[in-house]
Write a protein that holds these residues in place. Structure first.
Motif, mmCIF file in Angstrom:
data_model
loop_
_atom_site.group_PDB
_atom_site.id
_atom_site.type_symbol
_atom_site.label_atom_id
_atom_site.label_comp_id
_atom_site.label_asym_id
_atom_site.label_seq_id
_atom_site.Cartn_x
_atom_site.Cartn_y
_atom_site.Cartn_z
ATOM 1 N N ARG A 67 -3.712 11.055 -1.839
ATOM 2 C CA ARG A 67 -3.340 9.596 -2.267
ATOM 3 C C ARG A 67 -3.863 8.737 -0.917
ATOM 4 O O ARG A 67 -4.587 7.816 -1.088
ATOM 5 N N ARG A 68 -3.581 9.257 0.219
ATOM 6 C CA ARG A 68 -4.119 8.733 1.623
ATOM 7 C C ARG A 68 -5.549 8.498 1.615
ATOM 8 O O ARG A 68 -6.013 7.541 2.199
ATOM 9 N N ASP B 173 0.819 -1.090 0.031
ATOM 10 C CA ASP B 173 0.063 -0.055 -0.093
ATOM 11 C C ASP B 173 0.860 1.356 0.122
ATOM 12 O O ASP B 173 1.859 1.418 0.789
ATOM 13 N N ARG C 215 -7.516 8.573 -0.752
ATOM 14 C CA ARG C 215 -7.897 7.935 -2.120
ATOM 15 C C ARG C 215 -9.212 8.725 -2.906
ATOM 16 O O ARG C 215 -10.146 8.309 -3.351
#
Length: 72
Positions: free
Chosen positions: A24-25, A2, A27
């Motif tokens: 990104r964390r 991940d 999403r």
């Protein structure tokens, strides 16, 4: 592996994220992340001329969302 987990394991002393890293964390896209910042839903600060997100802010945002959705 991940990507968010990889970032944390690479540098555990990291205290600020770029907007792209925060997106990104979560999403979500960069534009959505900036919208969350603009509305105050996601904490951010300026360092010089750079917008940064505290490393714990994405998790705090998700925790608030979960609380709000459980209460509804």
């Amino acid at each position: 592996m991940d990507a968010a987990l990889f970032e944390v394991t690479v540098d555990p002393t990291l205290v600020l994220l770029t907007v792209e890293e925060a997106a990104r964390r979560l999403r979500v896209g960069r534009t959505t992340c900036f919208a969350l910042i603009r509305t105050g839903a996601l904490e951010s600060l300026m360092v010089g001329g750079l917008r940064r997100v505290p490393v714990d802010a994405p998790a705090a945002y998700v925790a608030r969302l979960r609380t709000e959705q459980c209460a509804a």
